[in-house]
Write an enzyme that holds these catalytic residues in place. Structure first.
Site, PDB file in Angstrom:
ATOM      1  CG  HIS A   1      -0.470   0.194   2.511  1.00  0.00           C
ATOM      2  ND1 HIS A   1      -1.273   0.303   3.617  1.00  0.00           N
ATOM      3  CD2 HIS A   1       0.794   0.290   2.969  1.00  0.00           C
ATOM      4  CE1 HIS A   1      -0.528   0.456   4.692  1.00  0.00           C
ATOM      5  NE2 HIS A   1       0.726   0.457   4.324  1.00  0.00           N
TER       6      HIS A   1
HETATM    7  C1  LIG Z   1       5.181   1.163   6.406  1.00  0.00           C
HETATM    8  S1  LIG Z   1       6.708   0.503   6.889  1.00  0.00           S
HETATM    9  C2  LIG Z   1       6.220  -1.154   7.286  1.00  0.00           C
HETATM   10  C3  LIG Z   1       7.101  -1.756   8.338  1.00  0.00           C
HETATM   11  C4  LIG Z   1       6.650  -3.145   8.831  1.00  0.00           C
HETATM   12  N1  LIG Z   1       6.525  -4.085   7.748  1.00  0.00           N
HETATM   13  C5  LIG Z   1       5.358  -3.055   9.599  1.00  0.00           C
HETATM   14  O1  LIG Z   1       4.358  -3.621   9.172  1.00  0.00           O
HETATM   15  O2  LIG Z   1       5.330  -2.401  10.632  1.00  0.00           O
HETATM   16  C6  LIG Z   1       7.516   0.311   5.330  1.00  0.00           C
HETATM   17  C7  LIG Z   1       8.926  -0.221   5.445  1.00  0.00           C
HETATM   18  O3  LIG Z   1       9.450  -0.460   4.117  1.00  0.00           O
HETATM   19  C8  LIG Z   1      10.818  -0.097   4.098  1.00  0.00           C
HETATM   20  N2  LIG Z   1      11.244   0.130   2.698  1.00  0.00           N
HETATM   21  C9  LIG Z   1      10.940   1.166   1.895  1.00  0.00           C
HETATM   22  N3  LIG Z   1      11.491   1.010   0.679  1.00  0.00           N
HETATM   23  C10 LIG Z   1      12.141  -0.175   0.709  1.00  0.00           C
HETATM   24  C11 LIG Z   1      12.874  -0.896  -0.264  1.00  0.00           C
HETATM   25  N4  LIG Z   1      13.036  -0.440  -1.505  1.00  0.00           N
HETATM   26  N5  LIG Z   1      13.405  -2.079   0.100  1.00  0.00           N
HETATM   27  C12 LIG Z   1      13.227  -2.562   1.378  1.00  0.00           C
HETATM   28  N6  LIG Z   1      12.535  -1.912   2.337  1.00  0.00           N
HETATM   29  C13 LIG Z   1      11.995  -0.726   2.007  1.00  0.00           C
HETATM   30  C14 LIG Z   1      10.849   1.137   4.963  1.00  0.00           C
HETATM   31  O4  LIG Z   1      12.161   1.426   5.412  1.00  0.00           O
HETATM   32  C15 LIG Z   1       9.887   0.736   6.096  1.00  0.00           C
HETATM   33  O5  LIG Z   1      10.556   0.082   7.137  1.00  0.00           O
END
Ligand SMILES: C[S@@+](CC[C@H](N)C(=O)[O-])C[C@H]1O[C@@H](n2cnc3c(N)ncnc32)[C@H](O)[C@@H]1O
Length: 424
Positions: free
Chosen positions: A323
């Site tokens: 999302h």
């Molecule tokens: C909304 S948070 C969700 C964290 C966790 N999954 C939760 O449900 O609480 C989105 C996560 O995606 C990571 N993220 C964003 N872009 C990314 C990428 N290209 N590769 C890996 N992680 C990424 C962010 O650093 C963040 O920790």
């Protein structure tokens, strides 16, 4: 005057009777659990997180909101609604200047002393405190003297909740106010670089958090705080048969500081978890906080989820990830699992734990409002969106026609879909 027929869901009397009967059900459920009836004092306990309580709470909110809308009429309703940002302004000040911690949990404080501690002019402290007290957040027990209520005390006692609240009142509140300007600037571009957040802060949310390390760490803590607000994590624990993974490995992709992996590892003592994230800051936060007893089973790895998944594992989890991205990026995200799923045994689950938007009439108005509020939040912060099951299926198919939703384990506050690579 003719009375509306009993059961007319738009009749104030019908709604009021529903409220009474639901409230009776709530109190008898609390009695069964030996939970005290809630009150506004600091000694009141939080509501239980049982599914019965949750379903009664949702029904009660739906009917109570309808009753108030009917009795208030649209003019009064909108008068309150379109001034809500002034409410938020007061919360922004109280959070930023630590009013919640500065008011002692026992006793209270004179507004003049609070102003001295907060280092702000007394007038404005008094304005904010009196405003908040109208919402039962603090109580003016005698003129100019404030004490905590159950609501203000929760913020003083739960730092993660405070982080979530502060983050919303700070960078997100500012971003939301630029939503229509972001469309004026780019009517046909729907992505993170053209989100209201980027319009307001001149950086996409990810760039902003890299540049503002303290706020990035607060965002990671806030994510953990928000999960404590509802039953989403216990739903995730209960809705998938994690025991079937035995001592296998779950990869939590985009797992941030690893709070979900830690929770699952604690509940399933044989499970191993690898937390992958692009942010070294969040991974470091998770590693620092990791309890010694979990050190052999929970590990952390830097990985960009748009690159091919490097680990062959027993299950993959993407929670609150899809999302955050527009459709093209979501397709790239799903495609990156193909090489690993090709090497895994058939039936290896890719678990998507994300909101599943309801079809028409599938949820109560209260639930649908919350889900669609998050849909707008995804747009404001990231130029992204939430999706229905059908929309997910279409994106997965575009990523690879063999990716199929085999089971929808839950369509609760967050959905859980199990996707397989069907190798025919
Ligand atoms: C909304 S948070 C969700 C964290 C966790 N999954 C939760 O449900 O609480 C989105 C996560 O995606 C990571 N993220 C964003 N872009 C990314 C990428 N290209 N590769 C890996 N992680 C990424 C962010 O650093 C963040 O920790």
């Amino acid at each position: 005057m003719t009375e509306p027929p009993l059961g007319n869901t738009e009749s104030p009397l019908y709604l009021a009777e529903r409220i009474l009967s639901l409230t009776k059900e709530v109190t008898s459920h609390l009695d069964e659990l030996s939970c005290p009836t809630p009150n506004f004092s600091t000694r009141s306990s939080s509501p239980p997180l049982t599914s019965t309580y949750e379903s009664l709470r949702i029904s009660l909110n739906t009917v109570a909101a309808d009753l108030l809308r009917l009795i208030n009429g649209p003019q009064n309703h909108f008068r309150t609604l379109f001034c809500t940002h002034y409410d938020l302004a007061a919360y922004q000040v109280a959070l930023e200047f630590n009013f919640f911690e500065l008011v002692p949990l026992e006793g209270g404080i004179a507004v003049a002393d609070l102003a001295k501690k907060a280092q702000i002019q007394e007038d404005r402290v008094e304005m904010v405190m009196r405003f908040l007290a109208t919402q039962k957040v603090f109580k003016e027990s005698t003129i100019g003297f404030f004490e905590h209520t159950n609501a203000s005390a929760v913020i003083a006692k739960e730092p993660l909740l405070k982080d979530a609240f502060s983050m919303q009142m700070d960078e997100m509140f500012r971003a939301a106010s630029e939503t229509s300007r972001s469309i004026q600037e780019q009517p046909y571009k729907f992505d993170s670089a053209n989100s209201p957040f980027a319009t307001r802060h001149m950086l996409s949310a990810y760039e902003y958090y890299e540049a503002n390390r303290e706020k990035g760490a607060r965002f990671a803590r806030a994510m953990a705080g928000v999960t404590q607000l509802d039953r989403q994590v216990s739903e995730l624990r209960d809705e998938f048969p994690w025991e079937t993974l035995g001592d296998g490995t779950l990869v939590d992709i985009g797992g941030g500081s690893g709070h979900i992996a830690v929770y699952l590892a604690k509940n399933f003592p044989r499970l191993k978890c690898v937390v992958q994230d692009i942010s070294p800051l969040m991974l470091a936060e998770g590693e620092t906080q990791l309890e010694t007893s979990l050190k052999g089973r929970v590990s952390f790895q830097t990985h960009d989820f748009f690159q091919p998944q490097p680990l062959v594992a027993n299950a993959y989890l993407i929670r609150q990830i899809a999302h955050n991205w527009n459709n093209d990026d979501a397709i790239r995200l799903f495609s990156a699992f193909i090489p690993a799923l090709e090497c895994s045994p058939p039936g290896t689950p890719l678990l998507i734990n994300d909101t599943i938007l309801p079809e028409l009439g599938e949820k109560t108005a209260y639930e649908e409002h919350q889900l669609r509020q998050l849909d707008i939040a995804m747009w404001v912060v990231l130029g992204a969106k939430q999706r229905s099951e059908q929309q997910f299926a279409a994106l997965l198919k575009e990523a690879d026609p063999r990716l199929r939703i085999m089971k929808v384990h839950s369509k609760g506050s967050m959905g859980l879909m199990e996707v397989h690579l069907v190798k025919e």
